[in-house]
Scaffold this motif. Structure first.
Motif, mmCIF file in Angstrom:
data_model
loop_
_atom_site.group_PDB
_atom_site.id
_atom_site.type_symbol
_atom_site.label_atom_id
_atom_site.label_comp_id
_atom_site.label_asym_id
_atom_site.label_seq_id
_atom_site.Cartn_x
_atom_site.Cartn_y
_atom_site.Cartn_z
ATOM 1 N N ILE A 11 -24.460 -19.999 132.755
ATOM 2 C CA ILE A 11 -23.893 -18.737 132.279
ATOM 3 C C ILE A 11 -24.381 -17.574 133.140
ATOM 4 C CG2 ILE A 11 -23.892 -17.110 130.342
ATOM 5 C CD1 ILE A 11 -23.885 -19.630 128.515
ATOM 6 N N THR A 12 -25.656 -17.575 133.497
ATOM 7 C CA THR A 12 -26.210 -16.520 134.336
ATOM 8 C C THR A 12 -25.528 -16.497 135.699
ATOM 9 O OG1 THR A 12 -28.338 -16.617 133.210
ATOM 10 C CG2 THR A 12 -28.321 -15.618 135.392
ATOM 11 N N ASN A 13 -25.316 -17.648 136.291
ATOM 12 C CA ASN A 13 -24.649 -17.708 137.596
ATOM 13 C C ASN A 13 -23.200 -17.237 137.511
ATOM 14 O OD1 ASN A 13 -26.890 -18.564 139.027
ATOM 15 N ND2 ASN A 13 -26.478 -20.725 138.642
ATOM 16 N N GLN A 14 -22.502 -17.587 136.428
ATOM 17 C CA GLN A 14 -21.125 -17.113 136.228
ATOM 18 C C GLN A 14 -21.108 -15.592 136.109
ATOM 19 O OE1 GLN A 14 -19.725 -19.174 132.755
ATOM 20 N NE2 GLN A 14 -18.998 -20.940 133.919
ATOM 21 N N LEU A 15 -22.056 -15.065 135.348
ATOM 22 C CA LEU A 15 -22.141 -13.618 135.157
ATOM 23 C C LEU A 15 -22.431 -12.914 136.475
ATOM 24 C CD1 LEU A 15 -22.035 -11.369 133.064
ATOM 25 C CD2 LEU A 15 -24.461 -11.733 132.657
ATOM 26 N N LYS A 16 -23.315 -13.473 137.288
ATOM 27 C CA LYS A 16 -23.626 -12.882 138.596
ATOM 28 C C LYS A 16 -22.378 -12.815 139.470
ATOM 29 C CE LYS A 16 -28.489 -14.172 138.987
ATOM 30 N NZ LYS A 16 -29.470 -14.994 139.729
ATOM 31 N N ASP A 21 -20.539 -6.855 143.212
ATOM 32 C CA ASP A 21 -19.889 -5.692 143.828
ATOM 33 C C ASP A 21 -19.034 -4.868 142.868
ATOM 34 O OD1 ASP A 21 -21.042 -6.326 146.291
ATOM 35 O OD2 ASP A 21 -19.392 -7.688 146.781
ATOM 36 N N LYS A 22 -19.267 -4.985 141.567
ATOM 37 C CA LYS A 22 -18.510 -4.204 140.584
ATOM 38 C C LYS A 22 -19.292 -2.946 140.222
ATOM 39 C CE LYS A 22 -15.058 -7.111 139.366
ATOM 40 N NZ LYS A 22 -15.385 -8.443 139.095
ATOM 41 N N PHE A 46 -18.954 -3.775 132.449
ATOM 42 C CA PHE A 46 -18.184 -3.765 133.688
ATOM 43 C C PHE A 46 -16.795 -4.327 133.405
ATOM 44 C CE2 PHE A 46 -20.260 -7.800 133.332
ATOM 45 C CZ PHE A 46 -19.370 -8.736 133.841
ATOM 46 N N ILE A 47 -15.896 -4.114 134.328
ATOM 47 C CA ILE A 47 -14.530 -4.619 134.178
ATOM 48 C C ILE A 47 -14.374 -5.855 135.049
ATOM 49 C CG2 ILE A 47 -12.086 -4.142 134.554
ATOM 50 C CD1 ILE A 47 -12.729 -1.186 133.972
ATOM 51 N N HIS A 48 -13.887 -6.928 134.438
ATOM 52 C CA HIS A 48 -13.602 -8.174 135.149
ATOM 53 C C HIS A 48 -12.177 -8.585 134.799
ATOM 54 C CE1 HIS A 48 -14.275 -12.011 137.076
ATOM 55 N NE2 HIS A 48 -13.835 -12.623 135.989
ATOM 56 N N GLY A 49 -11.310 -8.545 135.791
ATOM 57 C CA GLY A 49 -9.900 -8.811 135.515
ATOM 58 C C GLY A 49 -9.337 -7.696 134.650
ATOM 59 N N ASN A 50 -8.786 -8.045 133.528
ATOM 60 C CA ASN A 50 -8.247 -7.060 132.590
ATOM 61 C C ASN A 50 -9.163 -6.839 131.393
ATOM 62 O OD1 ASN A 50 -5.964 -6.737 134.151
ATOM 63 N ND2 ASN A 50 -4.815 -8.314 133.057
ATOM 64 N N GLU A 51 -10.386 -7.338 131.471
ATOM 65 C CA GLU A 51 -11.294 -7.270 130.338
ATOM 66 C C GLU A 51 -12.514 -6.407 130.635
ATOM 67 O OE1 GLU A 51 -12.255 -10.989 128.161
ATOM 68 O OE2 GLU A 51 -11.167 -11.931 129.817
#
Length: 111
Positions: A11-16, A21-22, A46-51
């Protein structure tokens, strides 16, 4: 053990990867838990995609970190853990305590 040693890393790696760069906003607050330990709550949005994504981190505040410079060091440590550069912090929110928002010695001034 599986959650701490396997899933937490995944989960931490996915979050990173999502945060990379956001631009982020940071919300800080201190709290004392039931065992009388002081904690610094660090909320990163932060914004990721539309979320709009939110990550919550807790850092224990010891006697070395109870002042503005120490709280900033804990924040910086958390940002470093997720490879977030200070220049990408575009929003900061905290209560009106002088250690957080003061005009001379505060986390806001260090940011």
């Amino acid at each position: 053990m599986i959650i701490q040693n396997v899933l937490a890393d995944v989960i931490t790696n996915q979050l990173k990867q999502q945060i990379k760069d956001k631009k982020v906003s940071v919300l800080l607050d201190e709290a004392t838990d039931a065992s009388n330990k002081k904690l610094l709550c660090i909320l990163i949005k932060f914004i990721h995609g539309n979320e709009i994504k939110t990550h919550l981190g807790l850092k224990e505040v010891d006697c070395d970190h109870g002042i503005a410079k120490g709280l900033y060091a804990l924040l910086k440590q958390s940002l470093t853990e997720f490879n977030i550069e200070s220049k990408n912090v575009v929003g900061y929110c905290a209560n009106n305590a002088s250690v957080m928002m003061g005009s001379k010695e505060s986390v806001k001034q260090y940011l």
